[in-house]
Design a protein around this motif. Structure first.
Motif, mmCIF file in Angstrom:
data_model
loop_
_atom_site.group_PDB
_atom_site.id
_atom_site.type_symbol
_atom_site.label_atom_id
_atom_site.label_comp_id
_atom_site.label_asym_id
_atom_site.label_seq_id
_atom_site.Cartn_x
_atom_site.Cartn_y
_atom_site.Cartn_z
ATOM 1 N N LEU A 66 0.829 -1.210 0.000
ATOM 2 C CA LEU A 66 0.000 0.000 0.000
ATOM 3 C C LEU A 66 0.863 1.259 0.000
ATOM 4 N N ALA A 67 1.990 1.234 0.698
ATOM 5 C CA ALA A 67 2.899 2.388 0.673
ATOM 6 C C ALA A 67 3.420 2.617 -0.740
ATOM 7 N N TYR A 68 3.788 1.548 -1.439
ATOM 8 C CA TYR A 68 4.262 1.682 -2.822
ATOM 9 C C TYR A 68 3.163 2.214 -3.736
ATOM 10 N N ILE A 69 1.954 1.677 -3.596
ATOM 11 C CA ILE A 69 0.847 2.106 -4.455
ATOM 12 C C ILE A 69 0.545 3.588 -4.239
ATOM 13 N N TYR A 70 0.440 3.994 -2.970
ATOM 14 C CA TYR A 70 0.167 5.399 -2.689
ATOM 15 C C TYR A 70 1.332 6.284 -3.127
ATOM 16 N N ILE A 72 3.470 5.724 -5.650
ATOM 17 C CA ILE A 72 3.434 5.827 -7.117
ATOM 18 C C ILE A 72 2.280 6.735 -7.548
ATOM 19 N N SER A 73 1.153 6.637 -6.869
ATOM 20 C CA SER A 73 0.020 7.509 -7.185
ATOM 21 C C SER A 73 0.368 8.971 -6.926
ATOM 22 N N THR A 74 1.062 9.228 -5.836
ATOM 23 C CA THR A 74 1.477 10.593 -5.517
ATOM 24 C C THR A 74 2.401 11.140 -6.599
ATOM 25 N N ILE A 75 3.359 10.322 -7.010
ATOM 26 C CA ILE A 75 4.275 10.742 -8.070
ATOM 27 C C ILE A 75 3.504 10.997 -9.368
ATOM 28 N N GLY A 76 2.521 10.148 -9.658
ATOM 29 C CA GLY A 76 1.690 10.343 -10.846
ATOM 30 C C GLY A 76 0.908 11.639 -10.805
ATOM 31 N N ILE A 77 0.352 11.950 -9.654
ATOM 32 C CA ILE A 77 -0.409 13.198 -9.515
ATOM 33 C C ILE A 77 0.515 14.397 -9.690
ATOM 34 N N ILE A 78 1.689 14.333 -9.074
ATOM 35 C CA ILE A 78 2.646 15.440 -9.200
ATOM 36 C C ILE A 78 3.080 15.589 -10.660
ATOM 37 N N GLY A 79 3.384 14.467 -11.307
ATOM 38 C CA GLY A 79 3.779 14.514 -12.714
ATOM 39 C C GLY A 79 2.688 15.073 -13.603
ATOM 40 N N GLY A 80 1.459 14.682 -13.347
ATOM 41 C CA GLY A 80 0.336 15.205 -14.120
ATOM 42 C C GLY A 80 0.133 16.691 -13.894
ATOM 43 N N ALA A 81 0.320 17.125 -12.652
ATOM 44 C CA ALA A 81 0.144 18.546 -12.342
ATOM 45 C C ALA A 81 1.250 19.382 -12.975
ATOM 46 N N LEU A 82 2.460 18.847 -13.012
ATOM 47 C CA LEU A 82 3.571 19.589 -13.616
ATOM 48 C C LEU A 82 3.413 19.710 -15.122
ATOM 49 N N GLY A 83 2.824 18.696 -15.743
ATOM 50 C CA GLY A 83 2.653 18.707 -17.190
ATOM 51 C C GLY A 83 1.400 19.426 -17.661
ATOM 52 N N ILE A 95 -2.359 15.502 -3.453
ATOM 53 C CA ILE A 95 -0.934 15.224 -3.232
ATOM 54 C C ILE A 95 -0.648 15.058 -1.747
ATOM 55 N N ILE A 96 -1.191 15.933 -0.936
ATOM 56 C CA ILE A 96 -0.971 15.849 0.510
ATOM 57 C C ILE A 96 -1.592 14.574 1.084
ATOM 58 N N THR A 97 -2.809 14.253 0.658
ATOM 59 C CA THR A 97 -3.493 13.057 1.154
ATOM 60 C C THR A 97 -2.752 11.786 0.765
ATOM 61 N N MET A 98 -2.423 11.673 -0.508
ATOM 62 C CA MET A 98 -1.737 10.467 -0.980
ATOM 63 C C MET A 98 -0.344 10.363 -0.359
ATOM 64 N N GLY A 103 3.308 7.777 3.713
ATOM 65 C CA GLY A 103 4.079 7.798 4.957
ATOM 66 C C GLY A 103 3.479 6.919 6.041
ATOM 67 N N LEU A 104 2.164 6.933 6.164
ATOM 68 C CA LEU A 104 1.487 6.122 7.171
ATOM 69 C C LEU A 104 1.773 4.642 6.981
ATOM 70 N N PHE A 105 1.627 4.159 5.755
ATOM 71 C CA PHE A 105 1.833 2.734 5.509
ATOM 72 C C PHE A 105 3.307 2.348 5.561
ATOM 73 N N ALA A 106 4.187 3.252 5.167
ATOM 74 C CA ALA A 106 5.618 2.972 5.286
ATOM 75 C C ALA A 106 6.007 2.860 6.757
ATOM 76 N N LEU A 107 5.499 3.758 7.595
ATOM 77 C CA LEU A 107 5.772 3.681 9.038
ATOM 78 C C LEU A 107 5.150 2.437 9.663
ATOM 79 N N SER A 108 3.966 2.073 9.217
ATOM 80 C CA SER A 108 3.305 0.877 9.732
ATOM 81 C C SER A 108 4.108 -0.378 9.398
ATOM 82 N N ALA A 109 4.602 -0.456 8.168
ATOM 83 C CA ALA A 109 5.418 -1.614 7.768
ATOM 84 C C ALA A 109 6.704 -1.657 8.593
ATOM 85 N N ARG A 110 7.328 -0.516 8.782
ATOM 86 C CA ARG A 110 8.568 -0.456 9.570
ATOM 87 C C ARG A 110 8.295 -0.820 11.033
ATOM 88 N N SER A 111 7.202 -0.343 11.572
ATOM 89 C CA SER A 111 6.840 -0.658 12.948
ATOM 90 C C SER A 111 6.589 -2.150 13.127
#
Length: 134
Positions: A66-70, A72-83, A95-98, A103-111
């Protein structure tokens, strides 16, 4: 549309397995002696710490996925907004939500990973303290 919104809200709430479903060893176990470790293990039987099993590994991997999916989605949104020639009002919030979910899921996996590793070390130290002295 409302159905997709409800699903989008429920998925993050049903995840976060590293925070919700992983249990670490009792606090203070690192500095405890053999007798105290045994007492901790006995008092912790009602909620034993999570050992490295296929189920605990799946929970950690679900958080990582889920951290990877979110992410990649964040990067996609940023890329779309820049273009884009013009950006809509909700792009910044998306962007902030995604990014927050990333971060939430990355911290959860690490925890979860930390709890599993601490549990293994706790059981190893407990086994060493119970081994007969020759």
């Amino acid at each position: 549309m409302r159905f997709l919104f409800v699903i989008a809200l429920l998925v993050p709430l049903l995840s976060g397995c590293g925070f919700a479903f992983m249990a670490g060893p009792p606090s203070g176990w690192q500095s405890a002696d053999g007798v105290t470790l045994q007492a901790m293990a006995e008092s912790n039987e009602a909620s034993p710490c999570t050992l490295d099993t296929s189920n605990s590994r799946r929970a950690i991997q679900a958080d990582q996925l889920l951290a990877y999916i979110y992410g990649i989605s964040t990067i996609g949104i940023i890329g779309g907004a820049l273009g884009a020639s013009s950006v809509g009002e909700g792009v910044g919030a998306a962007i902030i939500t995604m990014g927050g979910f990333t971060g939430l899921f990355a911290l959860s996996a690490r925890s979860g990973e930390t709890k599993v590793l601490d549990c293994e070390e706790f059981h190893s130290k407990l086994g060493e303290s119970l081994a007969p002295v020759r």
